[in-house]
Design an enzyme around this catalytic site. Structure first.
Site, PDB file in Angstrom:
ATOM      1  N   GLU A 155     -47.426  51.898 -11.996  1.00  0.00           N
ATOM      2  CA  GLU A 155     -46.606  51.027 -12.838  1.00  0.00           C
ATOM      3  C   GLU A 155     -47.185  49.618 -12.894  1.00  0.00           C
ATOM      4  OE1 GLU A 155     -42.681  51.578 -11.225  1.00  0.00           O
ATOM      5  OE2 GLU A 155     -42.575  53.660 -11.898  1.00  0.00           O
TER       6      GLU A 155
ATOM      7  N   ASN B 290     -61.944  46.973  -7.732  1.00  0.00           N
ATOM      8  CA  ASN B 290     -61.257  47.973  -6.900  1.00  0.00           C
ATOM      9  C   ASN B 290     -61.089  49.275  -7.673  1.00  0.00           C
ATOM     10  OD1 ASN B 290     -60.763  46.193  -4.643  1.00  0.00           O
ATOM     11  ND2 ASN B 290     -59.427  45.100  -6.060  1.00  0.00           N
TER      12      ASN B 290
ATOM     13  N   HIS C 239     -29.858  64.248 -11.296  1.00  0.00           N
ATOM     14  CA  HIS C 239     -30.775  63.225 -10.791  1.00  0.00           C
ATOM     15  C   HIS C 239     -30.979  63.376  -9.297  1.00  0.00           C
ATOM     16  CE1 HIS C 239     -31.829  58.880  -9.752  1.00  0.00           C
ATOM     17  NE2 HIS C 239     -32.828  59.333 -10.474  1.00  0.00           N
TER      18      HIS C 239
ATOM     19  N   HIS D  40     -40.033  60.863 -12.388  1.00  0.00           N
ATOM     20  CA  HIS D  40     -40.380  59.444 -12.314  1.00  0.00           C
ATOM     21  C   HIS D  40     -41.192  59.196 -11.047  1.00  0.00           C
ATOM     22  CE1 HIS D  40     -38.024  57.191 -15.528  1.00  0.00           C
ATOM     23  NE2 HIS D  40     -38.083  58.469 -15.876  1.00  0.00           N
ATOM     24  N   GLU D  41     -42.033  58.148 -11.103  1.00  0.00           N
ATOM     25  CA  GLU D  41     -43.013  57.918 -10.030  1.00  0.00           C
ATOM     26  C   GLU D  41     -43.734  59.239  -9.731  1.00  0.00           C
ATOM     27  OE1 GLU D  41     -39.561  57.057  -9.306  1.00  0.00           O
ATOM     28  OE2 GLU D  41     -39.997  55.283 -10.497  1.00  0.00           O
TER      29      GLU D  41
ATOM     30  N   GLU E 165     -37.877  49.717 -17.707  1.00  0.00           N
ATOM     31  CA  GLU E 165     -37.188  49.167 -16.530  1.00  0.00           C
ATOM     32  C   GLU E 165     -37.839  47.850 -16.110  1.00  0.00           C
ATOM     33  OE1 GLU E 165     -37.527  51.860 -13.169  1.00  0.00           O
ATOM     34  OE2 GLU E 165     -39.683  52.007 -13.393  1.00  0.00           O
TER      35      GLU E 165
HETATM   36  C1  NOJ Z   1     -37.122  54.339 -10.645  1.00  0.00           C
HETATM   37  C2  NOJ Z   1     -37.018  55.092 -11.924  1.00  0.00           C
HETATM   38  O1  NOJ Z   1     -38.126  54.847 -12.752  1.00  0.00           O
HETATM   39  C3  NOJ Z   1     -35.719  54.681 -12.596  1.00  0.00           C
HETATM   40  O2  NOJ Z   1     -35.595  55.289 -13.846  1.00  0.00           O
HETATM   41  C4  NOJ Z   1     -34.560  55.040 -11.692  1.00  0.00           C
HETATM   42  O3  NOJ Z   1     -33.369  54.586 -12.284  1.00  0.00           O
HETATM   43  C5  NOJ Z   1     -34.708  54.371 -10.328  1.00  0.00           C
HETATM   44  N1  NOJ Z   1     -35.987  54.665  -9.777  1.00  0.00           N
HETATM   45  C6  NOJ Z   1     -33.624  54.836  -9.378  1.00  0.00           C
HETATM   46  O4  NOJ Z   1     -33.771  56.203  -9.118  1.00  0.00           O
HETATM   47 CA    CA Z   2     -40.286  53.863 -12.243  1.00  0.00          CA
END
Ligand code: NOJ
Ligand code: CA
Length: 649
Positions: free
Chosen positions: A163, A176, A365, A438-439, A463
């Site tokens: 990110e 790097n 989730h 995500h991640e 975000e």
């Molecule tokens: C990071 C995620 O990218 C985001 O969408 C999520 O709301 C938060 N983590 C919490 O889980």
């Molecule tokens: Ca994220």
């Protein structure tokens, strides 16, 4: 063609089907190198190949070729969902079977596939008398581009994983390691992107300058400082070099997908999805993930949002913060997350029932915070719990700078990280569940084999708005990150001037993202009351835009400056066109020659003349006109703006 002769010295020119791409293989003094040409221009100079193996000699020297095998492959691949229904899988493959002519006499294969728009190769190590498992100390693959090649990159091994904002450097200035896809432009104006395909049991390949200052593979290490422990037979992911004459042409490259295998089971149950979420309210401080007065994920809120989804014509609802574990500093406490226990004010069964009756898909989730041991202990039961409650979609999250796996801190993109993500995908498939990770680990086209992996984040998304995103970011993504697959960018934030999170956008640009950033699960990320009360006519575009396309035609753009793309709906004859620009306004002209010979109605959502992402973000024009394939549209994109067009037959 089979050559059974042992060769000490060879030079082979491997051509693509249309001969515009050439890969030259040379075996000299026991070492093997490859180089790449496009349109007869040298793009990658002779580059070394091989491995360092723990406790063994390097697998690089004293090589002979014991056999060569060539094969032509031509096939049309049909994808169940995505940007294009049909992909070309058209290449000439040559496999070189190599052996060390001295002790220990090991053997391996280098398999090259030459496409008209790129080169791919991988190492294959068969079982052999001396060893059945090996530990890779290092992979020594070089990508020897000119040092004064431009590179657009994000850094690897940083706390926020993938990110980051893209920067443009000369290759000689890459201090790097950087992630792939690494997009480059040579001094001879060839565009290329170095990436990999089919990453399953290995560390993710990052790139860095080696001791000779040549760009080379830097495989993400494990905490024991090795790169991977593998059983033989073993094959590396494909090393992929996408090639093109322009930045916009690069965005058409789909080799990554066709290097992956077709699915081995039936995935006809997988459906792409548009969804809203109990989500942005947490980012702007209206609600919280944790239970309490402002708790977002309550039964009542969930039911209200389900009703709103029905009114808005959106099929799904994401609910974050429904489970036990968000109290206090959730980033540090994640080791206690419970994926089978609801907070007292949330009744999963009743919410799921309410949604089922109204035909709304719940997106469950799981925020793991990277505590993999904790998550894997609950994984089977947690997926079961969703499955028996008719929940077919899960967003997972891996916030935190590293993962905790077998009690040790590991990189998300290490071999152990890669294997964890894969475990979730395969288990989800068994339960007929689709994932939005995500991640995540970066995309390497495995959604061809595992179509239930509908999308991932894996880059800076909205975000980060509220200061950390500039309008150029979304103009880098199509030429870099999105070459590795779709992204959940969490588009459609209409509350642009919110004091907690001010968005660097115009309103029309928020619609553009639904076309410019493909995602098999596409989020309309703002709160429903913002859509319904303030912008119902603008929201119509989001209701209508599909999440599955028949065909994608990139139209124009430059890396980090602008991007314009047209996509045809998979389920109708309608077309959607979107464009985004950086901090600079632009007039563009779009020729509609991709349309059929019919009359269409174009609904155009564009920036007004006075619109500006900083001081006039809501300046939007919504116009309608009749168009045919002979027309072209003049569109203005304001600074930090964009546009979206629906073209209906
Ligand atoms: C990071 C995620 O990218 C985001 O969408 C999520 O709301 C938060 N983590 C919490 O889980
Ligand atoms: Ca994220």
């Amino acid at each position: 063609m089979l050559n059974w002769f042992t060769r000490n010295e060879i030079k082979r020119d491997l051509y693509s089907p249309d001969k515009t791409v050439k890969c030259q293989i040379a075996l000299e003094s026991g070492r093997i190198t490859y180089s790449v040409y496009k349109n007869e221009k040298l793009v990658i100079k002779p580059s070394n190949l091989g491995f360092k193996i723990c406790g063994e000699k390097s697998l690089t020297d004293n090589l002979i070729i014991i056999r060569e095998q060539k094969k032509r492959h031509q096939e049309t691949v049909e994808m169940p969902w995505g940007e294009d229904r049909y992909l070309n899988n058209n290449y000439i493959e040559t496999a070189f079977y190599l052996a060390e002519k001295k002790e220990p006499g090991r053997i391996f294969t280098l398999r090259f596939r030459i496409f008209d728009d790129g080169v791919a190769f991988r190492y294959e190590i068969p079982p052999q008398p001396k060893f059945s498992q090996i530990t890779i100390e290092d992979e020594l693959t070089e990508f020897n581009v000119e040092p004064n090649t431009y590179a657009w990159s994000i850094p690897a091994y940083q706390p926020d994983r993938y990110e980051y904002n893209y920067t443009k450097n000369m290759v000689y200035d890459l201090k790097n390691s950087v992630h792939t896809p690494l997009t480059l432009k040579t001094p001879t104006e060839i565009y290329l992107s170095i990436h990999e395909a089919a990453l399953y049991d290995y560390g993710s390949m990052t790139l860095k300058l080696n001791e000779k200052n040549i760009l080379s593979s830097d495989i993400t290490p494990l905490s024991d400082n090795t790169k991977a422990h593998v059983l033989l037979p073993f094959q590396t992911p494909w090393r992929l070099i996408m090639l093109s004459n322009s930045a916009i042409e690069l965005t058409k490259n789909r080799i990554m997908y066709v290097l992956n295998d077709p699915p081995k089971e039936d995935f006809s149950w997988v459906k792409t999805l548009k969804f809203i979420g109990i989500w942005w309210a947490m980012y702007v401080g209206e609600w919280t993930w944790a239970p309490g007065e402002k708790h977002g994920a309550t039964t009542d809120h969930a039911k209200e949002y389900i009703d709103a989804a029905v009114r808005l014509g959106i099929s799904g609802l994401l609910i974050e913060g429904w489970n036990d574990g968000w109290e206090g500093d959730w980033l540090s406490n994640g080791i206690n997350n419970k994926f089978l226990v609801s907070t007292p004010d949330f009744d999963l069964e009743s919410v799921a029932d309410y949604a089922r009756i109204r035909n709304v898909e719940i997106v469950g989730h799981h925020e793991t915070v990277g505590f993999i041991d904790n998550y894997e202990r609950q994984l089977r039961d947690a997926y079961n719990y969703y499955a028996i409650n008719n929940i077919h979609y899960i967003k997972t999250g891996y916030a935190g700078s590293k993962m905790l796996i077998n009690g040790r801190r590991e990189f998300h993109h290490s071999q152990l990280g890669v294997k964890h993500y894969q475990k979730t995908i395969e288990l989800a498939a068994k339960k007929h569940i689709c994932l939005n990770i995500h991640e995540p680990i970066k995309g390497t086209g495995i959604e061809r084999t595992w179509p239930n992996l509908l999308t991932r984040e894996g880059a800076r998304g909205q975000e980060y708005e509220g200061g950390a995103l500039s309008p150029s970011h979304a103009c880098y993504l199509p030429y870099t990150r999105l070459l590795s697959g779709g992204m959940d960018y969490t588009s459609g934030i209409f509350d642009i001037e919110n004091p907690v999170k001010r968005i660097a956008t115009t309103l029309a640009r928020q619609l553009a993202y639904f076309v410019t950033i493909y995602s098999g699960m596409q989020m309309a990320a703002d709160r429903p009351y913002i859509y319904e009360k303030r912008f119902p006519s603008v929201f119509r575009f989001i209701t209508e835009v599909p999440t599955n396309f028949q065909k994608t035609i990139p139209i124009a753009g430059e890396i980090g400056e602008y991007y314009i793309v047209a996509r045809q709906d998979r389920d109708s004859e309608n077309w959607y066109v979107g464009g985004v620009t950086d901090e600079f306004g632009r007039h563009i002209n779009i020729h509609l020659d991709f349309l059929d010979n019919e009359i269409y109605e174009a609904s155009i959502y564009s920036d007004s003349d006075e619109a500006h992402y900083r001081d006039n973000p809501f300046g939007i024009l919504i116009t309608k006109r009749r168009v045919t394939k002979n027309d072209s549209l003049d569109i203005y994109m304001a600074p930090g703006g964009g546009f979206a067009i629906r073209i209906k037959k």
